[in-house]
Design a protein around this motif. Sequence first.
Motif, PDB file in Angstrom:
ATOM      1  N   ALA A 283       0.821  -1.207   0.000  1.00 46.09           N
ATOM      2  CA  ALA A 283       0.000   0.000   0.000  1.00 46.09           C
ATOM      3  C   ALA A 283       0.858   1.260   0.000  1.00 46.09           C
ATOM      4  CB  ALA A 283      -0.939  -0.009   1.211  1.00 46.09           C
ATOM      5  N   LEU A 284       1.879   1.293   0.857  1.00 46.68           N
ATOM      6  CA  LEU A 284       2.718   2.488   0.935  1.00 46.68           C
ATOM      7  C   LEU A 284       3.639   2.608  -0.274  1.00 46.68           C
ATOM      8  CD1 LEU A 284       3.480   2.554   4.757  1.00 46.68           C
ATOM      9  CD2 LEU A 284       2.168   4.218   3.443  1.00 46.68           C
ATOM     10  N   LYS A 285       4.053   1.477  -0.830  1.00 45.48           N
ATOM     11  CA  LYS A 285       4.859   1.531  -2.046  1.00 45.48           C
ATOM     12  C   LYS A 285       4.066   2.157  -3.179  1.00 45.48           C
ATOM     13  CE  LYS A 285       7.253  -1.316  -5.457  1.00 45.48           C
ATOM     14  NZ  LYS A 285       7.632  -2.689  -5.880  1.00 45.48           N
ATOM     15  N   ARG A 286       2.836   1.701  -3.366  1.00 43.68           N
ATOM     16  CA  ARG A 286       1.990   2.283  -4.410  1.00 43.68           C
ATOM     17  C   ARG A 286       1.756   3.768  -4.162  1.00 43.68           C
ATOM     18  NH1 ARG A 286      -3.026  -1.446  -6.503  1.00 43.68           N
ATOM     19  NH2 ARG A 286      -1.832  -3.313  -7.076  1.00 43.68           N
ATOM     20  N   TRP A 287       1.540   4.109  -2.904  1.00 38.04           N
ATOM     21  CA  TRP A 287       1.269   5.513  -2.566  1.00 38.04           C
ATOM     22  C   TRP A 287       2.475   6.392  -2.908  1.00 38.04           C
ATOM     23  CZ3 TRP A 287      -3.071   8.008  -1.352  1.00 38.04           C
ATOM     24  CH2 TRP A 287      -2.950   9.330  -0.899  1.00 38.04           C
ATOM     25  N   MET A 288       3.660   5.955  -2.523  1.00 36.12           N
ATOM     26  CA  MET A 288       4.852   6.752  -2.792  1.00 36.12           C
ATOM     27  C   MET A 288       5.184   6.792  -4.276  1.00 36.12           C
ATOM     28  SD  MET A 288       7.412   6.046   0.434  1.00 36.12           S
ATOM     29  CE  MET A 288       7.501   4.286   0.133  1.00 36.12           C
ATOM     30  N   ASP A 289       4.968   5.670  -4.983  1.00 33.45           N
ATOM     31  CA  ASP A 289       5.219   5.659  -6.423  1.00 33.45           C
ATOM     32  C   ASP A 289       4.299   6.632  -7.142  1.00 33.45           C
ATOM     33  OD1 ASP A 289       7.210   3.813  -6.131  1.00 33.45           O
ATOM     34  OD2 ASP A 289       6.023   2.090  -6.804  1.00 33.45           O
ATOM     35  N   THR A 290       3.064   6.760  -6.656  1.00 32.47           N
ATOM     36  CA  THR A 290       2.097   7.657  -7.286  1.00 32.47           C
ATOM     37  C   THR A 290       2.386   9.115  -6.969  1.00 32.47           C
ATOM     38  OG1 THR A 290       0.369   5.970  -7.203  1.00 32.47           O
ATOM     39  CG2 THR A 290      -0.352   8.259  -7.445  1.00 32.47           C
ATOM     40  N   HIS A 291       2.721   9.415  -5.730  1.00 24.61           N
ATOM     41  CA  HIS A 291       2.802  10.809  -5.306  1.00 24.61           C
ATOM     42  C   HIS A 291       4.224  11.360  -5.207  1.00 24.61           C
ATOM     43  CE1 HIS A 291      -1.510  10.987  -4.490  1.00 24.61           C
ATOM     44  NE2 HIS A 291      -1.389   9.765  -3.996  1.00 24.61           N
ATOM     45  N   LEU A 292       5.202  10.512  -4.964  1.00 23.31           N
ATOM     46  CA  LEU A 292       6.585  10.977  -4.874  1.00 23.31           C
ATOM     47  C   LEU A 292       7.402  10.589  -6.104  1.00 23.31           C
ATOM     48  CD1 LEU A 292       7.406  10.208  -1.117  1.00 23.31           C
ATOM     49  CD2 LEU A 292       6.545  12.328  -2.120  1.00 23.31           C
ATOM     50  N   ASN A 293       7.083   9.446  -6.701  1.00 19.53           N
ATOM     51  CA  ASN A 293       7.718   8.994  -7.944  1.00 19.53           C
ATOM     52  C   ASN A 293       9.242   9.017  -7.836  1.00 19.53           C
ATOM     53  OD1 ASN A 293       7.815   8.041 -10.595  1.00 19.53           O
ATOM     54  ND2 ASN A 293       7.853  10.108 -11.459  1.00 19.53           N
ATOM     55  N   LEU A 294       9.761   8.294  -6.851  1.00 24.69           N
ATOM     56  CA  LEU A 294      11.199   8.258  -6.604  1.00 24.69           C
ATOM     57  C   LEU A 294      11.776   6.911  -7.029  1.00 24.69           C
ATOM     58  CD1 LEU A 294      11.244   9.763  -2.992  1.00 24.69           C
ATOM     59  CD2 LEU A 294      11.637  10.986  -5.140  1.00 24.69           C
ATOM     60  N   ASN A 295      12.871   6.952  -7.713  1.00 22.62           N
ATOM     61  CA  ASN A 295      13.598   5.729  -8.081  1.00 22.62           C
ATOM     62  C   ASN A 295      14.796   5.608  -7.138  1.00 22.62           C
ATOM     63  OD1 ASN A 295      14.599   3.467  -9.363  1.00 22.62           O
ATOM     64  ND2 ASN A 295      15.555   4.618 -11.018  1.00 22.62           N
ATOM     65  N   LEU A 296      14.612   4.836  -6.084  1.00 21.80           N
ATOM     66  CA  LEU A 296      15.616   4.758  -5.029  1.00 21.80           C
ATOM     67  C   LEU A 296      16.448   3.492  -5.163  1.00 21.80           C
ATOM     68  CD1 LEU A 296      13.444   5.827  -1.953  1.00 21.80           C
ATOM     69  CD2 LEU A 296      14.799   7.290  -3.467  1.00 21.80           C
ATOM     70  N   LYS A 297      17.751   3.643  -5.237  1.00 22.57           N
ATOM     71  CA  LYS A 297      18.645   2.483  -5.319  1.00 22.57           C
ATOM     72  C   LYS A 297      18.513   1.608  -4.073  1.00 22.57           C
ATOM     73  CE  LYS A 297      22.161   4.711  -8.206  1.00 22.57           C
ATOM     74  NZ  LYS A 297      23.579   5.134  -8.297  1.00 22.57           N
ATOM     75  N   SER A 298      18.361   2.249  -2.933  1.00 23.14           N
ATOM     76  CA  SER A 298      18.296   1.491  -1.677  1.00 23.14           C
ATOM     77  C   SER A 298      17.024   0.656  -1.608  1.00 23.14           C
ATOM     78  CB  SER A 298      18.372   2.443  -0.482  1.00 23.14           C
ATOM     79  OG  SER A 298      17.361   3.442  -0.566  1.00 23.14           O
ATOM     80  N   ARG A 299      15.915   1.166  -2.137  1.00 21.00           N
ATOM     81  CA  ARG A 299      14.687   0.369  -2.118  1.00 21.00           C
ATOM     82  C   ARG A 299      14.806  -0.822  -3.062  1.00 21.00           C
ATOM     83  NH1 ARG A 299       8.623   2.470  -3.598  1.00 21.00           N
ATOM     84  NH2 ARG A 299       9.211   1.844  -5.713  1.00 21.00           N
ATOM     85  N   HIS A 300      15.412  -0.601  -4.212  1.00 20.33           N
ATOM     86  CA  HIS A 300      15.616  -1.702  -5.148  1.00 20.33           C
ATOM     87  C   HIS A 300      16.454  -2.806  -4.495  1.00 20.33           C
ATOM     88  CE1 HIS A 300      16.186  -3.840  -8.911  1.00 20.33           C
ATOM     89  NE2 HIS A 300      17.489  -3.803  -8.737  1.00 20.33           N
ATOM     90  N   PHE A 301      17.478  -2.406  -3.748  1.00 20.73           N
ATOM     91  CA  PHE A 301      18.321  -3.391  -3.068  1.00 20.73           C
ATOM     92  C   PHE A 301      17.511  -4.162  -2.025  1.00 20.73           C
ATOM     93  CE2 PHE A 301      21.201  -4.700   0.342  1.00 20.73           C
ATOM     94  CZ  PHE A 301      22.156  -5.408  -0.385  1.00 20.73           C
ATOM     95  N   LEU A 302      16.673  -3.463  -1.268  1.00 19.22           N
ATOM     96  CA  LEU A 302      15.849  -4.129  -0.270  1.00 19.22           C
ATOM     97  C   LEU A 302      14.875  -5.111  -0.924  1.00 19.22           C
ATOM     98  CD1 LEU A 302      14.928  -1.309   2.279  1.00 19.22           C
ATOM     99  CD2 LEU A 302      16.396  -3.275   2.674  1.00 19.22           C
ATOM    100  N   GLU A 303      14.314  -4.717  -2.058  1.00 15.03           N
ATOM    101  CA  GLU A 303      13.386  -5.603  -2.754  1.00 15.03           C
ATOM    102  C   GLU A 303      14.099  -6.858  -3.240  1.00 15.03           C
ATOM    103  OE1 GLU A 303      11.842  -3.020  -5.740  1.00 15.03           O
ATOM    104  OE2 GLU A 303      10.288  -2.198  -4.436  1.00 15.03           O
ATOM    105  N   GLN A 304      15.325  -6.700  -3.734  1.00 14.80           N
ATOM    106  CA  GLN A 304      16.099  -7.866  -4.160  1.00 14.80           C
ATOM    107  C   GLN A 304      16.447  -8.757  -2.970  1.00 14.80           C
ATOM    108  OE1 GLN A 304      15.244  -7.317  -7.534  1.00 14.80           O
ATOM    109  NE2 GLN A 304      17.063  -8.632  -7.629  1.00 14.80           N
ATOM    110  N   MET A 305      16.745  -8.131  -1.849  1.00 16.35           N
ATOM    111  CA  MET A 305      17.066  -8.880  -0.636  1.00 16.35           C
ATOM    112  C   MET A 305      15.844  -9.657  -0.148  1.00 16.35           C
ATOM    113  SD  MET A 305      19.064  -7.382   2.709  1.00 16.35           S
ATOM    114  CE  MET A 305      17.671  -6.484   3.395  1.00 16.35           C
ATOM    115  N   ASP A 306      14.648  -9.037  -0.241  1.00 12.72           N
ATOM    116  CA  ASP A 306      13.417  -9.715   0.156  1.00 12.72           C
ATOM    117  C   ASP A 306      13.136 -10.915  -0.757  1.00 12.72           C
ATOM    118  OD1 ASP A 306      12.981  -8.008   2.243  1.00 12.72           O
ATOM    119  OD2 ASP A 306      11.561  -6.731   1.178  1.00 12.72           O
TER     120      ASP A 306
END
Length: 266
Positions: free
Chosen positions: A221-244
């Motif tokens: 829910a918060l990922k969708r919210w931030m992608d819609t309203h902040l539209n940030l491409n964060l290297k650290s989030r991508h790394f966390l997603e790969q780790m998950d």
Amino acid sequence: MLYRVEGLVIRSTDYGEGNKIITLLTPSYGKQGIVVRGAKKLKSRYGSLAQLFTYGDYSYYKTGSLGSLNSGEIIRSFHELREGLEGPAYASYAAELTDRAINDDEAAAYLYHQLMACQVALAEGKDPQIVLRAYEMKVVQAAGYSPMLDECVSCGRQDGSFRFSSTAGGALCYLCKHRDPSALELEDGVWRLLRVFAALDMRRLGNIAVRESSKRQVQLALKRWMDTHLNLNLKSRHFLEQMDKYSDMLGERTKRPDPETGDGAV
């Protein structure tokens, strides 16, 4: 002009052969960029002040867009957040999100104290999934994009079931859910958790026990919210997603039954 502030290092980059430029989040002046000369040298007096996640007292001269460190003292190094793999990954995400989501002169005291509490919670070993989700809510609030969670954004209905719509602005009731067919159907406990995060001061965050399925829903829910309203491409989030994904893959491997014994593989 000479400034003296307490601040958290949320970004640290190399500058020239032996220097670093740090970005401090301060309670008085928002984000401040400061050159720390000689920070990369082994015998540097101020190298530790340029490390990511450091909380310290900084004195610097500033005449243009960048300041130049004059002196400083570490108040708390948060060395725990630079050890292992997961600690730096979670703390880096919080720092990068803060840096990218707000402008230099925004947030100041509010987000400074929330990020400080986020770092303390991560250093104390509290559930990082809960800590980061709560902090994400603080960031979107500071950026001016709070979701409406207590009533339907379309008709104002306050009872019944809701779906979460990042495009509509938050909750959609069962009569208005057609306005966003992609809106998320969340568990009741997830709605309560989102409302807790919205009202929470991170400095009062305790240990919250949450089911894994609820964590996943809050994260989505918060990922969708931030992608819609902040539209940030964060290297650290991508790394966390790969780790998950890697953790999930190992989990599935652990649960897979042994073909001969029927027991779960180790």
